[in-house]
Design an enzyme around this catalytic site. Structure first.
Site, PDB file in Angstrom:
ATOM      1  N   ARG A 116      32.854 126.659  33.602  1.00 17.67           N
ATOM      2  CA  ARG A 116      33.459 126.000  34.762  1.00 17.67           C
ATOM      3  C   ARG A 116      34.035 127.021  35.730  1.00 17.67           C
ATOM      4  O   ARG A 116      33.921 126.898  36.938  1.00 17.67           O
ATOM      5  CB  ARG A 116      34.562 125.031  34.313  1.00 17.67           C
ATOM      6  CG  ARG A 116      34.013 123.719  33.809  1.00 17.67           C
ATOM      7  CD  ARG A 116      35.121 122.733  33.552  1.00 17.67           C
ATOM      8  NE  ARG A 116      35.778 122.954  32.271  1.00 17.67           N
ATOM      9  CZ  ARG A 116      36.971 122.483  31.960  1.00 17.67           C
ATOM     10  NH1 ARG A 116      37.652 121.774  32.832  1.00 17.67           N
ATOM     11  NH2 ARG A 116      37.478 122.692  30.766  1.00 17.67           N
ATOM     12  N   LYS A 174      45.236 119.875  39.982  1.00 16.08           N
ATOM     13  CA  LYS A 174      44.785 118.927  41.012  1.00 16.08           C
ATOM     14  C   LYS A 174      45.255 117.515  40.679  1.00 16.08           C
ATOM     15  O   LYS A 174      45.827 116.828  41.514  1.00 16.08           O
ATOM     16  CB  LYS A 174      43.242 118.890  41.111  1.00 16.08           C
ATOM     17  CG  LYS A 174      42.593 120.185  41.538  1.00 16.08           C
ATOM     18  CD  LYS A 174      41.104 119.998  41.852  1.00 16.08           C
ATOM     19  CE  LYS A 174      40.257 119.472  40.704  1.00 16.08           C
ATOM     20  NZ  LYS A 174      40.048 120.396  39.579  1.00 16.08           N
ATOM     21  N   ARG A 217      40.799 117.245  26.007  1.00 15.67           N
ATOM     22  CA  ARG A 217      39.516 116.920  26.617  1.00 15.67           C
ATOM     23  C   ARG A 217      38.429 117.688  25.881  1.00 15.67           C
ATOM     24  O   ARG A 217      38.621 118.844  25.533  1.00 15.67           O
ATOM     25  CB  ARG A 217      39.520 117.352  28.099  1.00 15.67           C
ATOM     26  CG  ARG A 217      39.869 116.219  29.036  1.00 15.67           C
ATOM     27  CD  ARG A 217      40.152 116.679  30.440  1.00 15.67           C
ATOM     28  NE  ARG A 217      39.061 117.432  31.070  1.00 15.67           N
ATOM     29  CZ  ARG A 217      39.016 117.706  32.384  1.00 15.67           C
ATOM     30  NH1 ARG A 217      39.999 117.270  33.175  1.00 15.67           N
ATOM     31  NH2 ARG A 217      38.042 118.407  32.894  1.00 15.67           N
ATOM     32  N   ARG A 265      46.479 121.901  27.636  1.00 14.90           N
ATOM     33  CA  ARG A 265      46.348 120.577  28.254  1.00 14.90           C
ATOM     34  C   ARG A 265      46.046 119.490  27.233  1.00 14.90           C
ATOM     35  O   ARG A 265      45.214 119.657  26.349  1.00 14.90           O
ATOM     36  CB  ARG A 265      45.247 120.596  29.315  1.00 14.90           C
ATOM     37  CG  ARG A 265      44.939 119.204  29.870  1.00 14.90           C
ATOM     38  CD  ARG A 265      44.363 119.231  31.244  1.00 14.90           C
ATOM     39  NE  ARG A 265      43.010 119.769  31.288  1.00 14.90           N
ATOM     40  CZ  ARG A 265      42.328 119.927  32.429  1.00 14.90           C
ATOM     41  NH1 ARG A 265      42.903 119.622  33.578  1.00 14.90           N
ATOM     42  NH2 ARG A 265      41.119 120.420  32.403  1.00 14.90           N
ATOM     43  N   ARG A 295      32.715 120.500  45.137  1.00 12.41           N
ATOM     44  CA  ARG A 295      32.735 121.679  44.287  1.00 12.41           C
ATOM     45  C   ARG A 295      31.636 122.677  44.669  1.00 12.41           C
ATOM     46  O   ARG A 295      31.535 123.739  44.068  1.00 12.41           O
ATOM     47  CB  ARG A 295      32.557 121.276  42.824  1.00 12.41           C
ATOM     48  CG  ARG A 295      33.893 121.073  42.089  1.00 12.41           C
ATOM     49  CD  ARG A 295      33.597 120.757  40.628  1.00 12.41           C
ATOM     50  NE  ARG A 295      34.675 121.073  39.727  1.00 12.41           N
ATOM     51  CZ  ARG A 295      35.620 120.227  39.333  1.00 12.41           C
ATOM     52  NH1 ARG A 295      35.663 119.017  39.817  1.00 12.41           N
ATOM     53  NH2 ARG A 295      36.536 120.600  38.466  1.00 12.41           N
TER      54      ARG A 295
HETATM   55  O1  C5P Z   1      37.890 117.780  38.082  1.00 15.54           O
HETATM   56  P1  C5P Z   1      37.701 117.669  36.593  1.00 15.54           P
HETATM   57  O2  C5P Z   1      38.089 118.912  35.864  1.00 15.54           O
HETATM   58  O3  C5P Z   1      38.313 116.445  36.021  1.00 15.54           O
HETATM   59  O4  C5P Z   1      36.111 117.509  36.401  1.00 15.54           O
HETATM   60  C1  C5P Z   1      35.575 117.462  35.099  1.00 15.54           C
HETATM   61  C2  C5P Z   1      34.089 117.729  35.104  1.00 15.54           C
HETATM   62  O5  C5P Z   1      33.395 116.756  35.877  1.00 15.54           O
HETATM   63  C3  C5P Z   1      33.657 119.066  35.706  1.00 15.54           C
HETATM   64  O6  C5P Z   1      33.871 120.156  34.840  1.00 15.54           O
HETATM   65  C4  C5P Z   1      32.171 118.781  35.935  1.00 15.54           C
HETATM   66  O7  C5P Z   1      31.450 118.826  34.720  1.00 15.54           O
HETATM   67  C5  C5P Z   1      32.212 117.334  36.419  1.00 15.54           C
HETATM   68  N1  C5P Z   1      32.242 117.284  37.904  1.00 15.54           N
HETATM   69  C6  C5P Z   1      31.068 117.509  38.603  1.00 15.54           C
HETATM   70  N2  C5P Z   1      31.052 117.501  39.978  1.00 15.54           N
HETATM   71  C7  C5P Z   1      32.179 117.289  40.667  1.00 15.54           C
HETATM   72  C8  C5P Z   1      33.412 117.069  39.981  1.00 15.54           C
HETATM   73  C9  C5P Z   1      33.404 117.067  38.578  1.00 15.54           C
HETATM   74  O8  C5P Z   1      30.018 117.710  37.979  1.00 15.54           O
HETATM   75  N3  C5P Z   1      32.159 117.303  42.012  1.00 15.54           N
HETATM   76 MG    MG Z   2      41.218 116.236  37.166  1.00  5.24          MG
END
Ligand code: C5P
Ligand code: MG
Length: 216
Positions: free
Chosen positions: A172, A14, A161, A127, A88
């Protein structure tokens, strides 16, 4: 240019695709993960709470993400945006729809970046990220840093990360699988959904996305 909402399992690209759209078309990048990591980096008590959730691969409460997304949309003042990581859940999708209506935004497309669990896990393990926001993958020749462990863009040291470990990934991915079908149905009913297979090169994926966003 159409507004874009990217939906995907962890590590589907993404952020990488969003960066291409920002560079090539001037989109505003709205990354909920980045917005949350900013609060996290502030070191406040709330930031610490967020870190605990993110590291465990759990979702942060709507009470926190809703104002973040609304503020960000207001700040960009109608410029075309790409939302990466929000919604999400179905509840987030419904709320997003409400905010977009309030702001008179109706022209958007939802793109699902489709990737198997095995491929997502492989990407997670390769990553590396920089604190400037750029992301790399040591298993992908097109996404490797030029110099091992160093950011091409700003020269800082790359790190993993904290949430890119097997336990957090599994959490996740499970959250993704539980929530994805209702979200897809929501957007299918509105005729907004497009699916892009991402087990391909970054350039091929970007090509497919560009076709979608420039198509009437
Ligand atoms: O999109 P990304 O992988 O960078 O998001 C990292 C973390 O941020 C997710 O695993 C989650 O813990 C949190 N997050 C969330 N709600 C969202 C987007 C991200 O809790 N809508
Ligand atoms: Mg991201």
């Amino acid at each position: 240019m159409k507004n874009v909402i990217l939906i995907a399992p962890p590590a589907a690209g993404k952020g990488t695709q969003a960066e291409i759209l920002v560079n090539d078309f001037g989109y505003e990048h709205i990354s909920m993960g980045d917005l949350l990591r900013e609060v996290m980096a502030s070191g406040s008590a709330l930031g610490q709470e967020i870190k605990t959730l993110i590291d465990a691969g759990k979702l942060v409460d709507d009470e926190l993400t809703f104002p973040l997304i609304k503020n960000k949309l207001q700040t960009i003042q109608g410029k075309p945006f790409i939302s990466d990581g929000f919604p999400r859940t179905l509840n987030q999708a419904q709320h997003f729809e409400t905010i977009l209506k309030e702001l008179n935004i109706t022209d958007y497309v939802v793109i699902l970046l489709n990737l198997s669990e095995e491929a997502a896990l492989k990407r997670i393990s390769g990553r590396l990220i920089c604190s400037c926001g750029k992301s790399y993958n040591i298993y992908n020749d097109n996404l490797k840093p030029k110099q091992e462990g160093i950011c091409d863009k700003c020269g800082q040291a790359l790190v993993k990360r904290d949430d890119d470990n097997l336990t957090s990934f599994q959490q996740r991915y499970e959250i993704f699988q539980t929530n994805i079908e209702p979200i897809l149905d929501f957007y299918r009913q509105r005729n907004k959904l497009q699916i892009v297979d991402v087990d391909r090169s970054v350039a091929e994926i970007a090509g497919s996305i560009k076709e979608i966003i420039t198509h009437d």
